[in-house]
Design a protein around this motif. Structure first.
Motif, PDB file in Angstrom:
ATOM      1  N   ASP A 108      -5.073   0.125   2.520  1.00  0.00           N
ATOM      2  CA  ASP A 108      -4.546  -0.953   1.677  1.00  0.00           C
ATOM      3  C   ASP A 108      -5.437  -1.288   0.493  1.00  0.00           C
ATOM      4  OD1 ASP A 108      -3.052  -2.987   4.292  1.00  0.00           O
ATOM      5  OD2 ASP A 108      -2.202  -1.445   2.981  1.00  0.00           O
ATOM      6  N   ASN A 109      -6.719  -1.347   0.726  1.00  0.00           N
ATOM      7  CA  ASN A 109      -7.650  -1.790  -0.317  1.00  0.00           C
ATOM      8  C   ASN A 109      -9.074  -1.489   0.132  1.00  0.00           C
ATOM      9  OD1 ASN A 109      -8.388  -4.028   1.481  1.00  0.00           O
ATOM     10  ND2 ASN A 109      -6.451  -4.925   0.842  1.00  0.00           N
ATOM     11  N   THR A 111     -11.436  -3.380   0.803  1.00  0.00           N
ATOM     12  CA  THR A 111     -11.917  -4.246   1.894  1.00  0.00           C
ATOM     13  C   THR A 111     -11.604  -3.619   3.248  1.00  0.00           C
ATOM     14  OG1 THR A 111     -11.514  -6.172   0.486  1.00  0.00           O
ATOM     15  CG2 THR A 111     -11.804  -6.594   2.826  1.00  0.00           C
ATOM     16  N   THR A 112     -10.395  -3.073   3.377  1.00  0.00           N
ATOM     17  CA  THR A 112     -10.036  -2.383   4.620  1.00  0.00           C
ATOM     18  C   THR A 112     -10.945  -1.170   4.825  1.00  0.00           C
ATOM     19  OG1 THR A 112      -7.734  -3.053   4.319  1.00  0.00           O
ATOM     20  CG2 THR A 112      -8.154  -1.285   5.892  1.00  0.00           C
ATOM     21  N   ALA A 115     -14.145  -2.212   6.172  1.00  0.00           N
ATOM     22  CA  ALA A 115     -14.029  -2.596   7.577  1.00  0.00           C
ATOM     23  C   ALA A 115     -14.046  -1.365   8.480  1.00  0.00           C
ATOM     24  CB  ALA A 115     -12.751  -3.414   7.812  1.00  0.00           C
ATOM     25  N   GLN A 119     -16.855  -1.098  11.169  1.00  0.00           N
ATOM     26  CA  GLN A 119     -16.464  -1.097  12.581  1.00  0.00           C
ATOM     27  C   GLN A 119     -17.094   0.097  13.290  1.00  0.00           C
ATOM     28  OE1 GLN A 119     -12.657  -2.653  14.125  1.00  0.00           O
ATOM     29  NE2 GLN A 119     -12.218  -0.518  14.565  1.00  0.00           N
ATOM     30  N   SER A 149     -17.844  -9.253   5.825  1.00  0.00           N
ATOM     31  CA  SER A 149     -17.511  -8.239   6.814  1.00  0.00           C
ATOM     32  C   SER A 149     -18.779  -7.670   7.433  1.00  0.00           C
ATOM     33  CB  SER A 149     -16.744  -7.114   6.124  1.00  0.00           C
ATOM     34  OG  SER A 149     -15.586  -6.792   6.808  1.00  0.00           O
ATOM     35  N   SER A 263      -0.693  -3.038  -2.917  1.00  0.00           N
ATOM     36  CA  SER A 263      -2.060  -2.605  -3.134  1.00  0.00           C
ATOM     37  C   SER A 263      -2.276  -1.277  -2.419  1.00  0.00           C
ATOM     38  CB  SER A 263      -3.042  -3.651  -2.600  1.00  0.00           C
ATOM     39  OG  SER A 263      -2.973  -3.717  -1.220  1.00  0.00           O
ATOM     40  N   PRO A 284      -8.779   0.046  11.867  1.00  0.00           N
ATOM     41  CA  PRO A 284      -8.793  -1.057  12.832  1.00  0.00           C
ATOM     42  C   PRO A 284      -7.420  -1.353  13.438  1.00  0.00           C
ATOM     43  CG  PRO A 284      -9.303  -1.855  10.596  1.00  0.00           C
ATOM     44  CD  PRO A 284      -9.243  -0.384  10.516  1.00  0.00           C
TER      45      PRO A 284
ATOM     46  N   TYR B 143      -9.746  -0.234  22.048  1.00  0.00           N
ATOM     47  CA  TYR B 143     -10.646  -1.375  22.096  1.00  0.00           C
ATOM     48  C   TYR B 143     -11.202  -1.647  23.492  1.00  0.00           C
ATOM     49  CZ  TYR B 143      -9.706  -2.580  17.260  1.00  0.00           C
ATOM     50  OH  TYR B 143      -9.645  -2.552  15.890  1.00  0.00           O
ATOM     51  N   ALA B 272     -11.059 -10.079   7.650  1.00  0.00           N
ATOM     52  CA  ALA B 272     -12.028  -9.055   7.262  1.00  0.00           C
ATOM     53  C   ALA B 272     -11.330  -7.775   6.818  1.00  0.00           C
ATOM     54  CB  ALA B 272     -12.988  -8.751   8.400  1.00  0.00           C
ATOM     55  N   TRP B 273     -10.170  -7.494   7.389  1.00  0.00           N
ATOM     56  CA  TRP B 273      -9.491  -6.264   6.976  1.00  0.00           C
ATOM     57  C   TRP B 273      -8.632  -6.449   5.752  1.00  0.00           C
ATOM     58  CZ3 TRP B 273      -6.564  -6.033  12.172  1.00  0.00           C
ATOM     59  CH2 TRP B 273      -7.469  -5.793  13.204  1.00  0.00           C
ATOM     60  N   ARG B 277      -3.463  -7.718  -1.377  1.00  0.00           N
ATOM     61  CA  ARG B 277      -2.293  -6.967  -0.938  1.00  0.00           C
ATOM     62  C   ARG B 277      -1.074  -7.625  -1.538  1.00  0.00           C
ATOM     63  NH1 ARG B 277      -3.932  -6.397   3.389  1.00  0.00           N
ATOM     64  NH2 ARG B 277      -2.267  -5.809   4.769  1.00  0.00           N
TER      65      ARG B 277
END
Lengths: 449, 424
Positions: A108-109, A111-112, A115, A119, A149, A263, A284, B143, B272-273, B277
């Protein structure tokens, strides 16, 4: 970097992109205005950096994709979706000089993308591959959401976050290199191991081009195992050559400077001999394709509108190709213009640029007159709102803390994109001059509450 | 009355007419009998237009949009959801992309308490239904299993005759799962399972979980909103999610995540993700409410008529094929499982997928097919139904859609078709 479309046999091409392209017709000024006629015409829009822009041709392409899905979603899901994402990934591979298309995932962007990398780092802590006290190093001026994050994922897992403070205003990239090297040394003292470096390619606020190639080399020399370059602003703004840069991960947003609708972004993950790394990167949001590799996992994160990820092909063939020298021409002209305009503004206001031209991309930091009294982040935000509401100028303002009364505390981050005209910046220049003449200070905005 | 096959609303009423309804869905492929609202939902033209208005507002002046318009619009949607599901406070409601995302948020939140909680013991468990949605199962694997947790799958009967069978099996599995002092940290329970599709008696199951000391209960109601009434207080779970784009006419895609106890850490994880958008799919709920109120009885009327119709169509098909429904009407929402003639020879998941494609390509019928493997102890003697279609009914469906399915299957039977004949 060439903007030519690679051919891929067996790809299902949607009706939208099947036009046999003759020589692209150069875009005229009035066609260009038309492409952006949906922009609020009353606003001097000098902030392409925050949310990007999307020409009308691409909005139309996006609608076509959306309607294709709504028309028969099952058929779209089974037959059209994956080949369409693949086309986007192949284009990106070419644009950034990656070796393999399976190094490219669309998300998506940025930021993802961050992450995903963070992660993965958290799991390394959890599985004791990394130990409490091991560190992640990042820039103090890293983007807010990425910082948050990093602290959320890393600190909670027992890791330590080291922030590199970079000088601003700045005179040359070597200042950045030496600060980085210094902080790295201090960070590593007491035997601390630095596991991951997160380096911006172009910082957001204040915005400067970071010498990533040199910093990556320093990181490698110092034994940092993984390096993630956050190039959120980079694609369509400056050249990206991921092989030359040499990082393990690289992300950039397609909707900021590459004309995609909100986005979409890509995450490049260098193929490594370390299987543990490449097998273990996950999106995630886990769905049916979990475990099939990040590109495949990212291509389906549940029912979504993926149309923003599908139109890069139209961007290159129906829009960018209509400009002289394509994307390279656009980048070059944006840069020249923004520097020219920055110099015009600082001359008019009696201030200075925050960085030299070679460290500016299609954005530049321009000092605001000190008499405006920008004394906090809050002041910067209020002044921005005031400029928007009273002068119809949209431009973000950066507050820089100082300990004297005469240094510049406020910088405007001006952007130049193909739709901008010089009048946008004259309006900004005149607005600020008027504020100065009126004896305006930010303190006054507080009193108005 | 509105939008039922040949009936038009009374003159002078504001209810939607037949031709307006057809117009709302004229973007659907007219050649396809679209009997699969369950997978991807649908979006009326009015709502598409509303979404495009929001989209253009964003593109027009994005800074202003983000600074001034976005949050109030999202808040408005959240308030509407709060009302629809009877939540106490609007801050219990977040909007995410889809139920898959909501599951990931809940699981990530649970995992961090798995690893950081001082009461955590390796082998502590999460419990899911065997029929849990594939993506959610994988999420649990990604998870929970990875964090060292144990996963208990509760096998539920299908075909099924009554909700009490499910309650019984669930109670049994929970007790067994807890044996050896294992602590169950999380239970993930579907409100309406996806495949095979039945309504699960969640209120009873939540009560059982509470009685047995399960820490956290998450209801995956992906299909639920706009399909059956949801009362989160009455259900009593800690988390509840449902997709707005499946049965509540929103465009792809949006879902809500209800959390009984708001947690900063949960919100941090989720945001956070996120990042920049296109939020437009989340913002059209007001227009959706207007749309559903053009139907007699609003959303309740729509749900009831969908249910009645899908049961009627299911019984029509079962009658024509000599088969049965997989669950009784009271366990069907707007979806029903209808047995396929055994002679079609659905013998694997792959067969089911291939038959589905065959129906799409050769008969222009879109309907998902479920392969029900014979159980241990069941004789595999071709007397057990192994294939079921999952038929949906939404306001755009007409009886003809189901006649086409009926006739396609009859034709296949008459031609001596079996799945073995389909090429790889």
């Amino acid at each position: 970097m060439a903007a030519a479309l690679p051919h891929h046999n067996g790809t299902t091409i949607t009706a939208a992109a099947q036009n046999p392209t003759p020589e692209p017709k150069p875009i005229t000024p009035s066609e260009l205005r038309s492409e952006f006629s949906h922009h609020d015409p009353t606003i001097a829009r000098i902030n392409n950096g925050s949310f990007g822009c999307c020409p009308a041709t691409i909005i139309a392409a996006q609608r076509r994709h959306q309607l294709l899905f709504l028309r028969q979603p099952d058929d779209y899901y089974f037959n059209t979706l994956k080949p369409s994402v693949l086309r986007t990934r192949l284009l990106i591979q070419t644009l950034i000089n990656a070796d393999h298309v399976d190094e490219i995932s669309v998300v998506d962007n940025a930021t993802t993308a961050a992450a995903i990398v963070l992660q993965h780092t958290t799991w390394s802590f959890f599985s004791s591959a990394f130990l409490p006290g091991d560190a992640v190093i990042m820039l103090h001026h890293a983007y807010g959401a990425v910082k948050k994050s990093a602290h959320a994922y890393i600190s909670r897992a027992g890791g330590h976050v080291i922030e590199v403070h970079l000088p601003f205003p700045i005179n040359s990239p070597s200042e950045i290199i030496s600060e980085f090297r210094k902080t790295l040394q201090i960070g590593k003292s007491n035997g601390r191991i630095i596991r991951l470096a997160i380096i911006d390619h172009i910082t957001s606020m204040p915005s400067v081009i970071i010498p990533v190639k040199e910093l990556v080399t320093i990181c490698r020399d110092e034994g940092i195992a993984r390096i993630f370059v956050d190039g959120a602003h980079a694609i369509g703004n400056i050249d990206i050559n991921v092989k030359e840069i040499g990082a393990d991960f690289y992300t950039s947003n397609l909707h900021k400077w590459l004309f995609c609708p909100p986005s979409a972004a890509f995450l490049y993950c260098k193929k490594s001999d370390d299987d543990e790394l490449s097998d273990d990167l996950h999106h995630p949001v886990v769905s049916h394709d979990y475990g099939k590799g990040l590109p495949t996992e990212s291509a389906w994160t549940g029912t979504r509108d993926y149309s923003a990820q599908m139109v890069l092909s139209e961007v290159m063939t129906e829009f960018v190709s209509r400009f002289e020298n394509g994307i390279e021409g656009i980048m070059g002209r944006n840069h020249e213009k923004v520097v020219e305009i920055a110099e015009m503004l600082v001359a008019s206001w009696g201030t200075e640029m925050g960085a030299p031209p070679e460290m500016c991309s299609s954005m530049a930091m321009v000092g605001m007159p000190t008499c405006l009294g920008i004394r906090s982040d809050f002041d910067a935000l209020n002044l921005r709102k005031h400029l928007r509401e009273c002068f119809k100028v949209e431009v973000p303002i950066y507050y820089r803390e100082v300990h004297d009364d005469c240094s510049t505390t406020g910088y405007a981050r001006i952007s130049h994109q193909v739709y901008n005209v010089v009048e946008d910046y004259y309006r900004f220049r005149d607005a600020v001059n008027k504020l100065v003449e009126d004896g305006f200070t930010c303190a006054r905005l507080d009193l108005q509450k | 009355m509105a939008a039922d096959d040949d009936e038009n609303p009374k003159p002078g009423s504001n209810y939607i007419t037949q031709s307006e309804l057809r117009s709302e869905f004229s973007h659907h492929d007219p050649t396809i009998a679209r009997i699969n609202n369950g997978s991807f939902g649908c979006c009326p033209a009015t709502i598409i237009a509303a979404q495009q208005r929001h989209h253009l507002l964003l593109l027009r002046q994005p800074d202003y949009y983000h600074a001034k318009l976005l949050k109030p619009s999202i808040l408005h949607s959240r308030r509407l959801i709060q009302t629809l599901i009877n939540a106490d406070r609007v801050d219990e409601i977040s909007i995410v992309d889809n139920a898959t995302t909501a599951a990931a948020v809940v699981l990530q939140h649970t995992t961090s308490s798995f690893s950081l909680s001082s009461n955590f013991r390796p082998g502590d468990a999460a419990l899911i239904l065997h029929y849990a949605y594939g993506a959610v199962k994988k999420s649990v694997q990604a998870y929970i299993t990875r964090a060292g947790g144990h996963v208990i799958e509760v096998h539920l009967p299908f075909p099924v005759k009554s909700a009490s069978e499910i309650v019984l099996e669930f109670r049994k599995a929970l007790r067994t799962g807890k044996s050896n002092g294992r602590k169950i940290r999380l239970a993930v329970i579907d409100h309406i399972t996806s495949m095979p599709c039945v309504i699960i008696p969640v209120k009873e199951l939540v009560q059982i979980c509470r009685n047995e000391g399960v820490d956290t209960i998450f209801i995956d109601g992906a299909h639920a909103i706009g399909n059956l009434p949801i009362d989160v207080k009455s259900i009593g779970a800690d988390f509840y999610t449902s997709n707005l784009h499946k049965w509540l006419f929103c465009p792809p895609s949006a879902a809500f995540l209800y959390s009984k106890q708001t947690s900063d850490e949960l919100m941090e994880t989720a945001t956070a993700w996120m990042g920049t958008r296109d939020y437009s799919a989340q913002l059209v709920l007001p227009e959706v409410i207007e749309f559903v109120n053009r139907f007699d009885g609003g959303i309740s009327g729509i749900m009831k008529r969908n249910h009645d119709k899908v049961v009627e169509m299911g019984e029509m098909l079962a009658g024509a094929w000599g088969s049965e429904l997989g669950a009784p009407p009271e366990m069907c929402a707007s979806l029903a499982m209808v047995g396929l003639p055994i002679c079609l020879g659905v013998k694997s998941d792959l067969d089911a997928l291939k038959l589905r494609r065959h129906l799409r390509e050769c008969f222009k019928v879109e309907v998902p097919i479920y392969y029900r493997a014979p159980l241990e102890g069941e004789v595999d003697d071709d007397s057990v139904t192994t294939g079921y279609v999952r038929i949906s009914h939404q306001v755009y469906n007409v009886v003809d859609d189901y006649y086409r399915l009926r006739d396609a299957v009859i034709k296949l039977v008459e031609a001596g078709f079996t799945c073995a004949l389909l090429s790889k």
